[in-house]
Write an enzyme that holds these catalytic residues in place. Structure first.
Site, PDB file in Angstrom:
ATOM      1  N   ASP A  14       0.836  -0.832  -0.231  1.00 49.66           N
ATOM      2  CA  ASP A  14      -0.032  -0.237   0.734  1.00 49.66           C
ATOM      3  C   ASP A  14       0.862   1.224   0.141  1.00 49.66           C
ATOM      4  O   ASP A  14       2.132   0.835   0.843  1.00 49.66           O
ATOM      5  CB  ASP A  14      -1.305  -0.202   1.167  1.00 49.66           C
ATOM      6  N   GLY A  15       0.205   1.986  -0.535  1.00 52.57           N
ATOM      7  CA  GLY A  15       1.452   3.742  -0.387  1.00 52.57           C
ATOM      8  C   GLY A  15       1.525   3.794  -2.027  1.00 52.57           C
ATOM      9  O   GLY A  15       2.074   4.780  -2.092  1.00 52.57           O
ATOM     10  N   ASN A  16       1.639   3.529  -2.856  1.00 53.81           N
ATOM     11  CA  ASN A  16       1.890   4.256  -3.975  1.00 53.81           C
ATOM     12  C   ASN A  16       1.516   5.142  -5.203  1.00 53.81           C
ATOM     13  O   ASN A  16       2.079   5.897  -5.239  1.00 53.81           O
ATOM     14  CB  ASN A  16       1.610   2.818  -5.483  1.00 53.81           C
ATOM     15  N   ARG A  18       0.012   7.567  -2.453  1.00 57.25           N
ATOM     16  CA  ARG A  18       0.085   8.677  -1.730  1.00 57.25           C
ATOM     17  C   ARG A  18       1.923   8.947  -2.294  1.00 57.25           C
ATOM     18  O   ARG A  18       2.751  10.397  -2.297  1.00 57.25           O
ATOM     19  CB  ARG A  18       0.214   8.169  -0.416  1.00 57.25           C
ATOM     20  N   HIS A  31       2.481   3.416  -9.256  1.00 58.07           N
ATOM     21  CA  HIS A  31       2.491   2.017  -8.857  1.00 58.07           C
ATOM     22  C   HIS A  31       3.529   1.332  -9.756  1.00 58.07           C
ATOM     23  O   HIS A  31       4.615   0.155  -9.605  1.00 58.07           O
ATOM     24  CB  HIS A  31       0.910   1.601 -10.055  1.00 58.07           C
ATOM     25  N   LEU A 125      10.861 -20.767  -5.060  1.00 49.28           N
ATOM     26  CA  LEU A 125       9.908 -19.614  -4.170  1.00 49.28           C
ATOM     27  C   LEU A 125       8.394 -19.375  -5.412  1.00 49.28           C
ATOM     28  O   LEU A 125       8.702 -19.661  -6.278  1.00 49.28           O
ATOM     29  CB  LEU A 125      10.617 -17.481  -4.283  1.00 49.28           C
ATOM     30  N   ILE A 185      -7.203  -4.899   7.623  1.00 46.37           N
ATOM     31  CA  ILE A 185      -6.235  -6.151   6.985  1.00 46.37           C
ATOM     32  C   ILE A 185      -7.553  -5.959   4.969  1.00 46.37           C
ATOM     33  O   ILE A 185      -6.988  -6.748   4.244  1.00 46.37           O
ATOM     34  CB  ILE A 185      -7.212  -8.040   6.881  1.00 46.37           C
ATOM     35  N   SER A 186      -8.179  -5.311   5.666  1.00 49.68           N
ATOM     36  CA  SER A 186      -8.742  -4.687   3.906  1.00 49.68           C
ATOM     37  C   SER A 186      -9.234  -5.780   3.025  1.00 49.68           C
ATOM     38  O   SER A 186      -9.111  -5.745   1.800  1.00 49.68           O
ATOM     39  CB  SER A 186      -7.743  -3.583   2.917  1.00 49.68           C
TER      40      SER A 186
HETATM   41  C1  FPP Z   1      -1.697   0.238  -3.909  1.00 45.16           C
HETATM   42  O1  FPP Z   1      -1.464   1.755  -3.056  1.00 45.16           O
HETATM   43  C2  FPP Z   1      -1.053  -0.973  -4.529  1.00 45.16           C
HETATM   44  C3  FPP Z   1      -1.547  -1.507  -5.705  1.00 45.16           C
HETATM   45  C4  FPP Z   1      -3.270  -0.963  -5.823  1.00 45.16           C
HETATM   46  C5  FPP Z   1      -1.097  -1.807  -6.703  1.00 45.16           C
HETATM   47  C6  FPP Z   1      -0.242  -2.152  -6.103  1.00 45.16           C
HETATM   48  C7  FPP Z   1       0.459  -2.881  -7.466  1.00 45.16           C
HETATM   49  C8  FPP Z   1       2.023  -3.266  -8.247  1.00 45.16           C
HETATM   50  C9  FPP Z   1       3.189  -2.714  -7.811  1.00 45.16           C
HETATM   51  C10 FPP Z   1       2.136  -4.169  -9.657  1.00 45.16           C
HETATM   52  C11 FPP Z   1       2.528  -5.331  -9.379  1.00 45.16           C
HETATM   53  C12 FPP Z   1       2.770  -5.881 -10.207  1.00 45.16           C
HETATM   54  C13 FPP Z   1       2.875  -7.442 -10.980  1.00 45.16           C
HETATM   55  C14 FPP Z   1       2.855  -8.331 -11.842  1.00 45.16           C
HETATM   56  C15 FPP Z   1       1.817  -8.150  -9.937  1.00 45.16           C
HETATM   57  P1  FPP Z   1      -2.238   2.361  -3.525  1.00 45.16           P
HETATM   58  O2  FPP Z   1      -2.640   3.090  -4.838  1.00 45.16           O
HETATM   59  O3  FPP Z   1      -3.411   1.737  -3.429  1.00 45.16           O
HETATM   60  O4  FPP Z   1      -1.840   4.303  -3.045  1.00 45.16           O
HETATM   61  P2  FPP Z   1      -2.664   5.001  -1.837  1.00 45.16           P
HETATM   62  O5  FPP Z   1      -2.726   4.004  -0.476  1.00 45.16           O
HETATM   63  O6  FPP Z   1      -1.358   5.829  -1.303  1.00 45.16           O
HETATM   64  O7  FPP Z   1      -3.548   5.286  -2.608  1.00 45.16           O
END
Ligand code: FPP
Length: 231
Positions: A14-16, A18, A31, A125, A185-186
């Protein structure tokens, strides 16, 4: 001190969004950066002899995000799978997907199937990617199949239910890590997390790294797990 290594680690990345907003960048930039973190954590997990790593990549609730973000995420999945499979082969990583595939686009489904087939003989893995997954939806689909199979009520026990879930054959997670500072846990692993240890990192996923991962593993190693007994 001989610290136990968890057999199965699951991560809510989580947190991409933000992370990107803090840099005045679009959420999808976060992301993309998140994929880099994922790559390093997959490598670190293999090096630490963790058997199973599961990541929550897209929840059944994520469809409510703006169409542009959903589309960009789907393209990112396709692109990442295309690009990363050779490195996964080198590292003997096996890919599996959990979640409801029926709502996904043809291209995504095709790439998922290809990467599963290409890596299925790898003995290192197991990387499980939860895509269009939620814990409740997993249970709903499992119960539907149990009814379809007309399983008699007296045969229904915990082992049977586990065997109908998307995670059949994968041990329950020992450790669940959530980045981004929330303590929820969302709708992730509801059934499977019965005895999991939880660890929250305040770092946004793009800022999470091998050192932070080791902090989580060390914290896990120090916990005493009693599984409801007196220990
Ligand atoms: C949550 O951050 C993250 C996601 C919804 C997407 C995560 C996906 C990846 C890192 C790509 C992975 C790639 C593969 C092939 C598995 P958010 O957008 O909820 O962040 P926020 O809480 O800050 O808004």
């Amino acid at each position: 001190m001989n610290r136990p290594v968890p057999r199965h680690v699951a991560i809510v990345m989580d947190g991409n969004g933000r992370w990107a907003r803090k840099r005045l960048m679009p959420r999808n930039f976060g992301h993309r950066k998140g994929v880099e973190t994922l790559r390093s954590i997959v490598k670190a997990s293999a090096a630490r002899r963790i058997d199973y790593l599961t990541v929550f990549a897209f929840s059944t609730e994520n469809w409510s995000r703006p169409q542009e973000e959903v589309g960009a995420l789907m393209s990112l999945f396709v692109e990442t799978l295309e690009k990363e499979v050779p490195a996964l082969m080198e590292n003997k990583v096996r890919i599996r997907f959990i979640g409801d595939r029926s709502a996904l686009g043809r291209k995504v489904i095709e790439k998922m199937r290809m990467s599963e087939t290409q890596t299925e003989k790898n003995k290192g893995l197991t990387l499980t990617i939860a895509l269009n997954y939620s814990g409740r939806d997993d249970l709903v689909r499992a119960f539907g199949r149990i009814v379809e199979d007309t399983v008699p009520a007296q045969h229904i026990d915990e082992t049977l239910i586990s065997s109908y879930l998307d995670t059949a054959g994968i041990p329950d997670p020992d450790l669940i890590i959530r980045t981004g500072g929330e303590h929820r846990i969302s709708n992730f692993f509801l059934w499977q997390s019965a005895y999991s240890e939880f660890y929250t990192s305040s770092r946004y996923w793009p800022d999470f790294n091998e050192k932070e991962f080791d902090k989580a593993l060390n914290a896990y190693g120090k916990r005493e797990r009693r599984f409801g007994g007196l220990g």
